[in-house]
Design a protein around this motif. Structure first.
Motif, PDB file in Angstrom:
ATOM      1  N   ALA A 192      24.018  56.972  11.301  1.00  0.00           N
ATOM      2  CA  ALA A 192      25.160  57.728  11.827  1.00  0.00           C
ATOM      3  C   ALA A 192      24.657  59.117  12.171  1.00  0.00           C
ATOM      4  CB  ALA A 192      26.282  57.792  10.806  1.00  0.00           C
ATOM      5  N   THR A 193      24.627  59.443  13.469  1.00  0.00           N
ATOM      6  CA  THR A 193      24.037  60.689  13.945  1.00  0.00           C
ATOM      7  C   THR A 193      25.107  61.680  14.337  1.00  0.00           C
ATOM      8  OG1 THR A 193      22.191  59.423  14.826  1.00  0.00           O
ATOM      9  CG2 THR A 193      22.403  61.694  15.573  1.00  0.00           C
ATOM     10  N   LYS A 194      24.912  62.937  13.955  1.00  0.00           N
ATOM     11  CA  LYS A 194      25.802  64.014  14.357  1.00  0.00           C
ATOM     12  C   LYS A 194      24.969  65.120  14.976  1.00  0.00           C
ATOM     13  CE  LYS A 194      29.386  67.206  12.778  1.00  0.00           C
ATOM     14  NZ  LYS A 194      30.173  67.708  11.644  1.00  0.00           N
ATOM     15  N   SER A 196      23.798  66.707  19.119  1.00  0.00           N
ATOM     16  CA  SER A 196      23.036  66.281  20.292  1.00  0.00           C
ATOM     17  C   SER A 196      22.724  67.513  21.124  1.00  0.00           C
ATOM     18  CB  SER A 196      23.863  65.291  21.124  1.00  0.00           C
ATOM     19  OG  SER A 196      24.900  65.958  21.799  1.00  0.00           O
ATOM     20  N   ASP A 199      26.264  68.309  22.756  1.00  0.00           N
ATOM     21  CA  ASP A 199      27.480  68.451  21.964  1.00  0.00           C
ATOM     22  C   ASP A 199      27.124  68.344  20.498  1.00  0.00           C
ATOM     23  OD1 ASP A 199      30.735  66.763  21.887  1.00  0.00           O
ATOM     24  OD2 ASP A 199      29.935  68.459  20.763  1.00  0.00           O
ATOM     25  N   GLN A 202      29.130  65.801  18.523  1.00  0.00           N
ATOM     26  CA  GLN A 202      29.159  64.418  18.958  1.00  0.00           C
ATOM     27  C   GLN A 202      28.563  63.527  17.873  1.00  0.00           C
ATOM     28  OE1 GLN A 202      27.161  63.730  22.631  1.00  0.00           O
ATOM     29  NE2 GLN A 202      27.262  61.495  22.491  1.00  0.00           N
ATOM     30  N   ALA A 203      29.224  62.416  17.563  1.00  0.00           N
ATOM     31  CA  ALA A 203      28.747  61.489  16.549  1.00  0.00           C
ATOM     32  C   ALA A 203      28.433  60.147  17.188  1.00  0.00           C
ATOM     33  CB  ALA A 203      29.790  61.308  15.448  1.00  0.00           C
ATOM     34  N   ALA A 204      27.384  59.500  16.733  1.00  0.00           N
ATOM     35  CA  ALA A 204      26.991  58.204  17.256  1.00  0.00           C
ATOM     36  C   ALA A 204      26.409  57.376  16.131  1.00  0.00           C
ATOM     37  CB  ALA A 204      25.980  58.369  18.387  1.00  0.00           C
ATOM     38  N   SER A 205      26.433  56.056  16.287  1.00  0.00           N
ATOM     39  CA  SER A 205      25.897  55.151  15.282  1.00  0.00           C
ATOM     40  C   SER A 205      24.906  54.210  15.949  1.00  0.00           C
ATOM     41  CB  SER A 205      27.022  54.350  14.621  1.00  0.00           C
ATOM     42  OG  SER A 205      26.507  53.491  13.641  1.00  0.00           O
ATOM     43  N   VAL A 206      23.713  54.126  15.364  1.00  0.00           N
ATOM     44  CA  VAL A 206      22.655  53.286  15.913  1.00  0.00           C
ATOM     45  C   VAL A 206      22.133  52.373  14.819  1.00  0.00           C
ATOM     46  CG1 VAL A 206      20.378  53.249  16.990  1.00  0.00           C
ATOM     47  CG2 VAL A 206      21.997  55.065  17.565  1.00  0.00           C
ATOM     48  N   SER A 207      21.929  51.091  15.144  1.00  0.00           N
ATOM     49  CA  SER A 207      21.385  50.128  14.192  1.00  0.00           C
ATOM     50  C   SER A 207      19.923  49.861  14.518  1.00  0.00           C
ATOM     51  CB  SER A 207      22.184  48.823  14.234  1.00  0.00           C
ATOM     52  OG  SER A 207      21.677  47.902  13.289  1.00  0.00           O
TER      53      SER A 207
END
Length: 253
Positions: A192-194, A196, A199, A202-207
């Protein structure tokens, strides 16, 4: 005191001395045998280390007396501790505990638990790789900064990185924090990345698939970043360590 009782006392003393002698020989023999077996296992492990991997390996055979383990045809428990290990210049240490290890390599091992730990030294080494990001370990997070940006300097710890995020962003650097977690099936790490370059909120999730780097049957059970370190644990039941089995990697859905 009767004559019979006087005779029995020396006999009893002799029996006690014999039992003590047997125990000393048995215990001493067990210690010597255990040390010999540990040395042989260590030699075998070191000989099979792949190119680019080096370090100190210590082996401990635990459990019942060695004679009983030989009779049973398996070691009760074997612990392998590797300290000061280096792979491509990246330091780490690991602890592997295997239970009910059969002498026949074709038979499966009952239980395998392995923990790998990285320190700030590893983060520094990772950051020094060409094209790599600057990495620091924090409390439950991994903080990184993308390369090719103007920065105020590499952080010494995750706490430092977090406090300098704003300044780094205004100067054009891309700084973000990642919270890792293990997928439900133990095959992947969910990041779970916060933050960038465009932004910071901005939050994103990578598997990221981990199973393909592990032998089939071994699953990731935990990944824990703390300030200055990162530890990962994998486990498996009824795992075969034969060459053919180790050549088969796990898969991700």
């Amino acid at each position: 005191m009767g004559e019979g009782e006087q005779r029995r006392r020396p006999i009893a003393a002799v029996l006690v001395a014999l039992v003590a002698l047997v125990l000393v020989v048995f215990i001493g023999g067990d210690i010597v045998t255990r040390a010999f077996v540990e040395a042989r296992i260590r030699t075998g492990i070191v000989a099979q280390l792949p190119d680019g991997l080096a370090g100190d390996v210590n082996v401990r055979v635990g459990g019942a007396p060695m004679l009983l383990q030989f009779v049973s045809g398996s070691f009760t428990q074997v612990t392998v501790v590797s300290k000061g290990m280096l792979v491509r210049g990246i330091p780490f240490q690991s602890t592997v505990v295997v239970s009910n290890v059969p002498f026949d390599p074709a038979k499966p091992i009952s239980r395998v638990t392995a923990t790998v730990s990285l320190s700030d030294e590893a983060a520094t080494a990772l950051s020094a790789l060409p094209g790599a990001v600057t990495v620091a370990f924090g409390d439950g997070t991994i903080v990184y900064r993308m390369p090719g940006q103007t920065t105020t300097g590499a952080p010494e710890s995750a706490a430092t990185a977090e406090t300098t995020t704003s300044a780094a962003t205004t100067s054009g650097a891309a700084t973000a924090s990642v919270t890792p977690a293990v997928s439900a099936d133990g095959t992947s790490v969910v990041l779970a990345t916060k933050g960038s370059p465009t932004d910071a909120d901005q939050a994103a999730s990578v598997s990221v698939c981990i199973a393909k780097f592990l032998p089939a049957g071994i699953h990731l059970t935990s990944i824990t970043p703390t300030v200055g370190s990162l530890s990962m644990t994998v486990e498996g039941d009824n795992v075969s360590f034969s060459r053919s089995a180790l050549a088969v990697a796990g898969t991700c859905p």
